[in-house]
Design a protein around this motif. Sequence first.
Motif, mmCIF file in Angstrom:
data_model
loop_
_atom_site.group_PDB
_atom_site.id
_atom_site.type_symbol
_atom_site.label_atom_id
_atom_site.label_comp_id
_atom_site.label_asym_id
_atom_site.label_seq_id
_atom_site.Cartn_x
_atom_site.Cartn_y
_atom_site.Cartn_z
ATOM 1 N N MET A 193 38.069 42.746 36.427
ATOM 2 C CA MET A 193 38.260 44.197 36.325
ATOM 3 C C MET A 193 36.952 44.948 36.542
ATOM 4 N N THR B 36 40.639 50.456 30.414
ATOM 5 C CA THR B 36 39.276 50.976 30.583
ATOM 6 C C THR B 36 38.771 51.481 29.235
ATOM 7 N N MET C 276 36.009 48.153 39.066
ATOM 8 C CA MET C 276 35.576 49.456 38.535
ATOM 9 C C MET C 276 34.252 49.921 39.121
ATOM 10 N N MET D 156 43.090 43.029 41.583
ATOM 11 C CA MET D 156 43.724 43.893 40.572
ATOM 12 C C MET D 156 45.085 44.425 41.021
ATOM 13 N N LEU E 243 40.243 51.845 40.709
ATOM 14 C CA LEU E 243 41.326 50.979 40.233
ATOM 15 C C LEU E 243 42.628 51.261 40.989
ATOM 16 N N ALA F 178 45.780 48.692 41.083
ATOM 17 C CA ALA F 178 46.124 48.579 39.654
ATOM 18 C C ALA F 178 47.178 49.629 39.291
#
Length: 495
Positions: free
Chosen positions: A230, A175, A234, A70, A110, A115
């Motif tokens: 992703m 998200t 998470m 990410m 994240l 990210a």
Amino acid sequence: MSDLNKLGLAEARDLLRKGETNSVELTESCLKAIDAADALNAFVHKTPEIALERAKAADARIATGDAPAMCGLPIGIKDLFCTKGVDSQAASRILKGFKPEYESTVSQNLVDAGAVMLGKLNMDEFAMGSSNETSVYGNVVSPWRREGDTAELTPGGSSGGSASAVAADLCLAATGTDTGGSIRQPAAFTGITGIKPTYGRCSRWGVVAFASSLDQAGPMTKNVRDAAIMLEAMCSHDPKDSTSADLAVPNFEAMLTGDIKGKKIGIPKEYRMDGMPGEIEKLWSDGAEMLKAAGAEIVDISLPHTKYALPAYYVIAPAEASSNLARYDGVRYGHRATLAQGDGITEMYEKTRAEGFGPEVQRRVMIGTYVLSAGFYDAYYNRARRVRTLIKKDFEDVFAAGIDAILTPATPSAAFGLGEMTDADPVQMYLNDVFTVTVNLAGLPGIAVPAGVDKQGLPLGLQLIGRPWEEGDLLNTAYALEDAAGFVAKPAKWW
């Protein structure tokens, strides 16, 4: 390279690793798209300074050759996640001005993965809604339009800002949270992929609570591979969340083989609802045929307590909401009403909550308080909890009989117009959750995959429900379905 914002996570990651672009360029492309898309009202708190700072740090990290998947990828964060020093309002007036001094576990995961947060995304107030029309920031508008029509459409709810932003290429992914379908329904309405993992797979710490036994965070992405990438970032075990599962998080992307030969896919007869549009019915049977052609075995199954799911959900969720929202009282943070001479603490609570909560939140808090009250606790709340146990057992029995995944429609229709349902009986709006709430009540993983368009050119999605903790297997089945469906439609740019 232009139009970097149109990339998915996997494509962008590969370009970053090859040195064909960098995170700053990717981020600037998204920020430009966001600034040009105010008509969608998807991003409500823009954070360009934070985004560019994190993008530069990500580029430095990638240059060392030691960066997670990410790293450097620009995403949006739903306004339900607390983000340090950035407005986190849950789209409610009562939390106006609230800037947390901490980061939710999911958003921190994240950040740790590198990210890049572009900003906070619009949503239904406290995640209560199926159309993103209950937000203090105003309605989110879908980037999709019916053919030959300029009417504004709902992107679904409550993660409507996330769905609209991903579908319109304002960010590479976002998200979402799902209490009764709030990731899967908007994903289906906007032609993107959304997965709700097993309850306990993603930490709820730092996510503003709606219904604690149902809420679960998950990714909203442009395709199944991106969802796998992703979701892995998470998920984590979190000692700060007592419901967080202490399980290793697998490499979900590595499990995407597309091979589903011999898998048993259940088709529940109870999901054939009266009045279901022919297009949804056809999409469902086409989806079953696609999975069969890929080597899966299609099995008719029964989930007998399905018809009680919506009423049970709309007792349990408001009951938990009424308890969770009791903390918003004008004392500690957020909005406080201006008091008249002689007003005491009771008047302060009453005025603050009346001003701070919108009509839908007020409705659900009152329903929840009613079903928890002394005379009605057994008649409503305890009965709903017993029904929930029966619904969970239905799924357990089916999986024990060898079913690997269950295929259902994601929504009872394509996206409807903004304002078309708000004046009607609220129960009509609640019926949008008819295919999704069972998954939350049973704590199972569920994914919505775009699989076709209706006669007006709007996307339609199918839902796959998996065994608990087997998100990798579920994602692989979704990957095979996505490949067979070949959905490539995009909204025509009008904003």
